[in-house]
Design a protein around this motif. Structure first.
Motif, PDB file in Angstrom:
ATOM      1  N   MET A   1      43.782  47.391  47.419  1.00 26.62           N
ATOM      2  CA  MET A   1      44.730  46.371  46.976  1.00 26.62           C
ATOM      3  C   MET A   1      44.062  45.465  45.940  1.00 26.62           C
ATOM      4  O   MET A   1      43.021  44.876  46.208  1.00 26.62           O
ATOM      5  CB  MET A   1      45.153  45.533  48.183  1.00 26.62           C
ATOM      6  CG  MET A   1      46.603  45.184  48.155  1.00 26.62           C
ATOM      7  SD  MET A   1      47.193  44.538  49.731  1.00 26.62           S
ATOM      8  CE  MET A   1      46.096  43.173  50.054  1.00 26.62           C
ATOM      9  N   THR A   2      44.660  45.385  44.768  1.00 26.61           N
ATOM     10  CA  THR A   2      44.107  44.516  43.736  1.00 26.61           C
ATOM     11  C   THR A   2      45.217  43.615  43.215  1.00 26.61           C
ATOM     12  O   THR A   2      46.339  44.073  42.972  1.00 26.61           O
ATOM     13  CB  THR A   2      43.500  45.340  42.587  1.00 26.61           C
ATOM     14  OG1 THR A   2      42.601  46.292  43.145  1.00 26.61           O
ATOM     15  CG2 THR A   2      42.732  44.443  41.625  1.00 26.61           C
ATOM     16  N   ILE A   3      44.889  42.360  43.081  1.00 31.07           N
ATOM     17  CA  ILE A   3      45.882  41.346  42.696  1.00 31.07           C
ATOM     18  C   ILE A   3      45.579  40.863  41.285  1.00 31.07           C
ATOM     19  O   ILE A   3      44.427  40.579  40.960  1.00 31.07           O
ATOM     20  CB  ILE A   3      45.810  40.149  43.668  1.00 31.07           C
ATOM     21  CG1 ILE A   3      46.081  40.631  45.102  1.00 31.07           C
ATOM     22  CG2 ILE A   3      46.791  39.057  43.264  1.00 31.07           C
ATOM     23  CD1 ILE A   3      45.706  39.619  46.154  1.00 31.07           C
ATOM     24  N   LEU A   4      46.608  40.771  40.469  1.00 27.17           N
ATOM     25  CA  LEU A   4      46.444  40.208  39.134  1.00 27.17           C
ATOM     26  C   LEU A   4      47.026  38.800  39.116  1.00 27.17           C
ATOM     27  O   LEU A   4      48.203  38.610  39.440  1.00 27.17           O
ATOM     28  CB  LEU A   4      47.171  41.076  38.099  1.00 27.17           C
ATOM     29  CG  LEU A   4      47.012  40.611  36.647  1.00 27.17           C
ATOM     30  CD1 LEU A   4      45.569  40.766  36.181  1.00 27.17           C
ATOM     31  CD2 LEU A   4      47.943  41.378  35.711  1.00 27.17           C
ATOM     32  N   VAL A   5      46.189  37.838  38.756  1.00 32.28           N
ATOM     33  CA  VAL A   5      46.663  36.460  38.577  1.00 32.28           C
ATOM     34  C   VAL A   5      46.773  36.215  37.076  1.00 32.28           C
ATOM     35  O   VAL A   5      45.802  36.416  36.333  1.00 32.28           O
ATOM     36  CB  VAL A   5      45.689  35.444  39.208  1.00 32.28           C
ATOM     37  CG1 VAL A   5      46.099  34.014  38.838  1.00 32.28           C
ATOM     38  CG2 VAL A   5      45.645  35.614  40.718  1.00 32.28           C
TER      39      VAL A   5
ATOM     40  N   GLY B   1      44.510  38.685  50.127  1.00 33.99           N
ATOM     41  CA  GLY B   1      43.371  39.570  50.402  1.00 33.99           C
ATOM     42  C   GLY B   1      43.282  40.683  49.384  1.00 33.99           C
ATOM     43  O   GLY B   1      44.289  41.074  48.789  1.00 33.99           O
ATOM     44  N   GLY B   2      42.071  41.191  49.184  1.00 30.49           N
ATOM     45  CA  GLY B   2      41.880  42.245  48.189  1.00 30.49           C
ATOM     46  C   GLY B   2      41.141  41.700  46.992  1.00 30.49           C
ATOM     47  O   GLY B   2      40.744  40.535  46.956  1.00 30.49           O
ATOM     48  N   ASN B   3      40.916  42.572  46.008  1.00 27.73           N
ATOM     49  CA  ASN B   3      40.248  42.133  44.785  1.00 27.73           C
ATOM     50  C   ASN B   3      41.186  41.259  43.968  1.00 27.73           C
ATOM     51  O   ASN B   3      42.391  41.501  43.938  1.00 27.73           O
ATOM     52  CB  ASN B   3      39.854  43.331  43.928  1.00 27.73           C
ATOM     53  CG  ASN B   3      38.737  44.114  44.576  1.00 27.73           C
ATOM     54  OD1 ASN B   3      37.847  43.543  45.207  1.00 27.73           O
ATOM     55  ND2 ASN B   3      38.798  45.433  44.441  1.00 27.73           N
ATOM     56  N   ILE B   4      40.596  40.285  43.295  1.00 25.81           N
ATOM     57  CA  ILE B   4      41.414  39.416  42.431  1.00 25.81           C
ATOM     58  C   ILE B   4      40.935  39.545  40.991  1.00 25.81           C
ATOM     59  O   ILE B   4      39.757  39.328  40.697  1.00 25.81           O
ATOM     60  CB  ILE B   4      41.316  37.945  42.880  1.00 25.81           C
ATOM     61  CG1 ILE B   4      41.802  37.799  44.328  1.00 25.81           C
ATOM     62  CG2 ILE B   4      42.131  37.047  41.943  1.00 25.81           C
ATOM     63  CD1 ILE B   4      41.580  36.419  44.915  1.00 25.81           C
ATOM     64  N   HIS B   5      41.853  39.917  40.132  1.00 25.65           N
ATOM     65  CA  HIS B   5      41.584  39.918  38.698  1.00 25.65           C
ATOM     66  C   HIS B   5      42.410  38.807  38.053  1.00 25.65           C
ATOM     67  O   HIS B   5      43.504  38.511  38.518  1.00 25.65           O
ATOM     68  CB  HIS B   5      41.988  41.259  38.060  1.00 25.65           C
ATOM     69  CG  HIS B   5      41.159  42.413  38.530  1.00 25.65           C
ATOM     70  ND1 HIS B   5      41.327  43.694  38.072  1.00 25.65           N
ATOM     71  CD2 HIS B   5      40.133  42.477  39.430  1.00 25.65           C
ATOM     72  CE1 HIS B   5      40.454  44.504  38.650  1.00 25.65           C
ATOM     73  NE2 HIS B   5      39.724  43.786  39.494  1.00 25.65           N
ATOM     74  N   ILE B   6      41.864  38.226  36.999  1.00 25.23           N
ATOM     75  CA  ILE B   6      42.645  37.224  36.255  1.00 25.23           C
ATOM     76  C   ILE B   6      42.894  37.756  34.854  1.00 25.23           C
ATOM     77  O   ILE B   6      41.979  38.285  34.209  1.00 25.23           O
ATOM     78  CB  ILE B   6      41.897  35.876  36.167  1.00 25.23           C
ATOM     79  CG1 ILE B   6      41.654  35.327  37.574  1.00 25.23           C
ATOM     80  CG2 ILE B   6      42.679  34.872  35.322  1.00 25.23           C
ATOM     81  CD1 ILE B   6      41.099  33.912  37.592  1.00 25.23           C
ATOM     82  N   LEU B   7      44.135  37.620  34.414  1.00 26.74           N
ATOM     83  CA  LEU B   7      44.473  37.988  33.043  1.00 26.74           C
ATOM     84  C   LEU B   7      44.525  36.723  32.194  1.00 26.74           C
ATOM     85  O   LEU B   7      45.296  35.796  32.494  1.00 26.74           O
ATOM     86  CB  LEU B   7      45.833  38.687  32.998  1.00 26.74           C
ATOM     87  CG  LEU B   7      46.364  39.008  31.591  1.00 26.74           C
ATOM     88  CD1 LEU B   7      45.472  40.022  30.880  1.00 26.74           C
ATOM     89  CD2 LEU B   7      47.796  39.499  31.645  1.00 26.74           C
TER      90      LEU B   7
END
Lengths: 249, 310
Positions: B1-5, B29-35
């Motif tokens: 699970m990866t989340i894009l903020v 929860g999970g990986n967090i990436h920021i755009l």
């Protein structure tokens, strides 16, 4: 130029809603319903554009139960020319409404859709933007000023911290903020006239739209109540409380 | 699970609400990436990389992201969306403008203004101006969510995520920004202020609003807010508005002056830590939520308060 204006029937903004005891939703039995206030502003803006000779026809659309006809009659009384009800008892979520409006845009070919920025029941603030995306049209949300000229819309938007102005080619979607205009009251003669204006009814299936909800509401609860505090006698007592009890200044 | 903020920023730095959105992502929860999509936005990207819990920062740097238009940002987010289980943005005018557009093109629902995370697919959001809280579950493959910043703490710095440049999407050329007027103020931003002094119709005029409330706000280092009634009456611009249709705030101290306390106003401030109400009407609904209520003439009491806090 045709303008399409979606209007939603919602619990009147003066009503204090009650959450059902079983947590299944909000009690809507015998509650006064009205047009969403932002949609009233949208209708008003469209009617003003017609009165200014810019628009040729204002079409009000509502999606929902048969009683939405009342909301459409209100829109007609404000000055819309005709109305379309997409009638269904289904629970309509913003994506479904945007798809219904997309289908109506294909039929009616409006150059402008003016909608309220959010409905005061689900507070979603989505439908206008979703419709613009589905149509691949530009959007101007939270509008406080709309100028239509030469096939372009110039829209001033309310953004956090100020205002910005966007220019875009038509067709486009505009969503209304509070200060765009002050909607008129429908006069009795206009309410009478509105009863004779055309109101067509279609079903979602006629438009080929699947309106099945994507979100399931598991529970609706009342928020924690904030209890009232105390009355202070004067400014001195207030400042003392803020400094020594709350410790916030 | 990866989340894009999706970061809201001014190219140099992140807007405060982005930090709260990262915290909401960490609760899922999970990986967090920021755009970070911007123009010469290295400053904002560096700040994003320094946030705890963030594993990657994707930077799309191009001139057509200067004005942050929904049309251009949507094209970029859609191009990235396939890699993510969740896409989050703050529920500010930025996020509210952008994310429904993204959701529609992904053919998924958007979940607006969440105030709580129950699980990876179940969220709490206020409806009816916060008079009810709905727990909603999404069956969509990608969850597109806006986050009410006051419901989550700000993410702390101290991380060191990798920064990766990604390709910009094509310029859609659908909208042109011709003007942007931001209210210039020495005062803190309404959404991030510790203290807010807010005025309503009871002040009678814009002149009174400024004359009475500004000195008090200056002394307290407070932001200025207003009720919808005060905005409708033209006392102050709309970006001062606190309420269901304005900003949602939760400062340490909210001082409501001449505000009756309509439902839609309470929706915007009732999560404040302490509320003070000053109103001449002892039956005004604002007193039902106020920790400290002071009944009387605001034209006398506000100057008294100003000199007393000095």
């Amino acid at each position: 130029m045709k303008i399409l204006v979606p209007v939603k029937r919602v619990v009147d903004y003066n009503v204090k809603i009650r959450v059902k005891a079983d947590g299944s939703g909000v009690d809507l039995a015998n509650v006064k319903m009205s047009m969403n206030p932002f949609d009233e502003i949208a209708i008003e803006e469209a009617v003003r554009l017609k009165e200014a000779g810019i628009a040729t026809e204002v079409i009000a659309v509502s999606c929902g139960v048969a009683a939405c006809q009342e909301t459409l009659r209100t829109a007609l009384a404000i000055g819309a020319d005709r109305a379309i009800l997409v009638e269904t008892d289904a629970d309509l979520q913003p994506l479904a409404v945007a798809k219904l409006l997309q289908a109506l845009c294909a039929k009616e070919a409006p150059q402008l859709v003016i909608c309220g920025k959010q409905a005061i029941d689900d507070d979603a603030n989505q439908t206008g933007q979703m419709l613009a995306a589905l149509q691949n049209w530009p959007q101007a949300t939270f509008a406080s000023k709309v100028v239509i000229a030469g096939g372009k819309a110039t829209v001033t938007r309310e953004i956090d911290g100020g205002l910005e102005t966007l220019e875009m080619n038509l067709p486009a979607v505009v969503s209304t903020d509070l200060r765009l205009n002050e909607p008129r009251y429908a006069t009795l003669p206009n309410i009478m006239k509105a009863k004779k204006k055309p109101l067509d009814t279609v079903k979602p299936a006629d438009l080929g739209v699947d309106v099945a909800p994507r979100l399931t509401t598991l529970k609706v609860a009342e928020p924690a109540k904030r209890s009232a505090g105390i009355r202070v006698a004067d400014v001195a007592e207030l400042v003392n409380k803020l400094k020594n009890e709350a410790k916030v200044i | 699970m990866t989340i894009l903020v999706i970061a809201e920023h001014d190219h140099q730095s992140l807007k405060a609400a982005t930090l709260n959105t990262v915290t909401a992502a960490s609760k899922i929860g999970g990986n967090i990436h920021i755009l970070v999509a911007g123009s010469n936005c290295g400053g904002a990207a560096q700040q994003a990389a320094s946030l705890q819990g963030v594993s990657s920062v994707k930077v799309a740097d191009a001139a057509h992201y200067q004005n942050q238009t929904a049309e251009n940002l949507t094209a970029l987010v859609i191009a990235q969306a396939g890699n993510y289980s969740h896409i989050l943005a703050p529920a500010t005018t930025f996020g509210k403008n952008l994310l429904p557009r993204v959701a529609a093109l992904l053919d998924v629902a958007q979940i607006s203004e969440i105030t709580g995370v129950e699980s990876a697919d179940t969220f709490i959001r206020p409806i009816y101006a916060g008079n009810a809280l709905a727990t909603v579950q999404s069956a969509d493959k990608i969850k597109v969510i806006t986050v009410r910043s006051t419901a989550f703490d700000a993410a702390m710095s101290g991380g060191s995520a990798a920064v990766e440049a990604i390709a910009a999407a094509n310029d859609t050329n659908q909208t042109t920004l011709t003007n942007r007027e931001l209210t210039k103020s020495e005062r803190p931003e309404l959404g991030a202020a510790k203290i807010i002094v807010s005025g309503g119709r009871g002040l009678g005029s814009g002149e009174n609003y400024h004359k009475l409330l500004e000195p008090l706000a200056d002394k307290l280092g407070a932001a200025l807010g207003a009720s919808r009634a005060a905005v409708d009456a033209g006392f102050v611009p709309n970006d001062y508005q606190v309420g269901q249709t304005g900003k949602i705030v939760a400062p340490q101290l909210y001082i409501a002056v001449g505000i009756s306390g309509a439902i839609q106003h309470l929706a915007g401030m009732k999560e404040s830590k302490f509320i003070v109400a000053i109103n001449k009407d002892p039956d005004a609904p604002i007193f039902q939520v106020a920790d400290y209520g002071l009944v009387g003439d605001l034209f006398e009491l506000v100057p008294q308060l100003e000199s007393a806090v000095g």
